[in-house]
Design a protein around this motif. Structure first.
Motif, PDB file in Angstrom:
ATOM      1  N   THR A  47     -48.619-102.991 -43.908  1.00  0.00           N
ATOM      2  CA  THR A  47     -48.278-101.577 -43.967  1.00  0.00           C
ATOM      3  C   THR A  47     -48.425-100.929 -42.594  1.00  0.00           C
ATOM      4  N   GLN A  48     -48.173 -99.611 -42.564  1.00  0.00           N
ATOM      5  CA  GLN A  48     -48.290 -98.777 -41.367  1.00  0.00           C
ATOM      6  C   GLN A  48     -47.266 -99.166 -40.298  1.00  0.00           C
ATOM      7  N   LEU A  49     -46.138 -99.712 -40.708  1.00  0.00           N
ATOM      8  CA  LEU A  49     -45.056-100.001 -39.759  1.00  0.00           C
ATOM      9  C   LEU A  49     -44.550 -98.696 -39.188  1.00  0.00           C
ATOM     10  N   ASN A  50     -44.326 -98.673 -37.885  1.00  0.00           N
ATOM     11  CA  ASN A  50     -44.078 -97.405 -37.211  1.00  0.00           C
ATOM     12  C   ASN A  50     -42.795 -97.488 -36.382  1.00  0.00           C
ATOM     13  N   GLU A  51     -42.854 -97.221 -35.101  1.00  0.00           N
ATOM     14  CA  GLU A  51     -41.677 -97.248 -34.230  1.00  0.00           C
ATOM     15  C   GLU A  51     -41.005 -98.620 -34.271  1.00  0.00           C
ATOM     16  N   LEU A  52     -39.671 -98.625 -34.278  1.00  0.00           N
ATOM     17  CA  LEU A  52     -38.889 -99.850 -34.445  1.00  0.00           C
ATOM     18  C   LEU A  52     -37.905-100.044 -33.298  1.00  0.00           C
ATOM     19  N   GLU A  53     -37.541-101.301 -33.059  1.00  0.00           N
ATOM     20  CA  GLU A  53     -36.458-101.656 -32.148  1.00  0.00           C
ATOM     21  C   GLU A  53     -35.879-102.983 -32.613  1.00  0.00           C
ATOM     22  N   VAL A  54     -34.573-103.127 -32.482  1.00  0.00           N
ATOM     23  CA  VAL A  54     -33.902-104.385 -32.813  1.00  0.00           C
ATOM     24  C   VAL A  54     -33.639-105.138 -31.512  1.00  0.00           C
ATOM     25  N   VAL A  55     -34.128-106.371 -31.453  1.00  0.00           N
ATOM     26  CA  VAL A  55     -33.988-107.195 -30.254  1.00  0.00           C
ATOM     27  C   VAL A  55     -33.510-108.580 -30.665  1.00  0.00           C
TER      28      VAL A  55
END
Length: 289
Positions: A206-214
């Motif tokens: 849990t607590q997944l926050n800021e994301l980026e696809v790489v």
């Protein structure tokens, strides 16, 4: 995401727990034991493993990045989202009355353009899509659309649930809401296409926050953790953990809310940038091959 004075935590479970509430200071390093090298457990035949041994054997690798370069970052920016667009950084900054989306010069950290989010709203993650930027709000269910170059407003979209992080791939948007679930959205309407539950060694994260696809994987900050997790978007499985402890230590920040939160990927030059809330520095890092 949760902020001081605005969140009592009643409806959340903490990272790698089963819904029990544990003070953040106690779970800050909770990923470390989980990521210890399995050692002899990996040699035990799968059919003979206990569930605990099987979980140990499937622990993702811990990756220690190299710092390539350092750039100035606004130490007052409560960073919620970060991306690379048109040879500049785009940053979404939170807190009611102070939320905005800005285009930032990498070399100097100076704000080139700024768009203000309504004062009653708490700005969250931001992503780019076909000449536009879309930024989330924490509780309001409103996604603001901006011209990517001028930051002039282009309207709004609606979504259900909380907005934490947002990123885009070739198909659309992926959003985090602080739970273990990532939600994939149609970029034109924010309609939900699918969801995936994120797990680490078989346990919900849990607590997944800021994301980026790489390169086809999703990178995610974990709130109050000095780690970035790499996620398989098809299965939700965490395939690696990037250790930012040395990066965080270099910033010298002492506020418990000045957490790592900000991942940007320059695909053309294959540069990965990270920063955090009220960090004085933005770092370019390189992951081992």
């Amino acid at each position: 995401m949760p902020r001081p004075g605005r969140h009592d935590g009643a409806n959340r479970s903490l990272p790698l727990t089963s819904g029990t509430r544990t003070p953040a200071r106690m779970i800050r390093w909770s990923l470390i034991p989980l990521l210890a090298i399995a050692g002899p457990v990996a040699a035990v035949p799968q059919a003979m493993r206990t569930p605990a041994q099987d979980a140990v054997a499937t622990r993702p690798p811990l990756i220690v990045p190299t710092i390539v370069a350092r750039y100035p970052h606004d130490p007052d920016a409560f960073t919620e989202g970060l991306l690379w667009d048109r040879d500049a950084l785009v940053e979404s900054v939170g807190l009611e009355g102070r939320s905005d989306v800005r285009r930032v010069d990498l070399a100097t950290g100076k704000v080139r353009r700024r768009a203000t989010i309504p004062a009653a709203q708490f700005g969250e993650g931001v992503a780019a899509w076909r000449g536009e930027l879309v930024s989330l709000t924490w509780h309001d269910g409103i996604a603001h659309r901006w011209d990517a170059g001028t930051l002039k407003p282009r309207g709004t979209l609606r979504y259900g649930g909380e907005g934490w992080g947002l990123a885009s791939d070739t198909a659309g948007f992926v959003r985090s809401d602080g739970s273990a679930t990532l939600t994939f959205h149609d970029p034109a309407t924010m309609a939900v296409r699918r969801t995936v539950r994120v797990t680490i060694a078989g346990r919900p994260l849990t607590q997944l926050n800021e994301l980026e696809v790489v390169d086809g994987s999703i990178l995610a900050n974990v709130w109050h953790q000095p780690f970035i997790v790499r996620i398989d978007p098809a299965s939700g499985r965490v395939t690696a953990v990037i250790d930012l402890r040395a990066v965080l230590a270099e910033t010298g920040v002492t506020d418990s809310e000045s957490v790592a939160n900000g991942i940007a990927w320059d695909a053309a030059r294959r540069r990965l940038f990270v920063t955090g809330k009220r960090w004085p520095t933005l770092f370019e890092i390189r992951l081992p091959a």
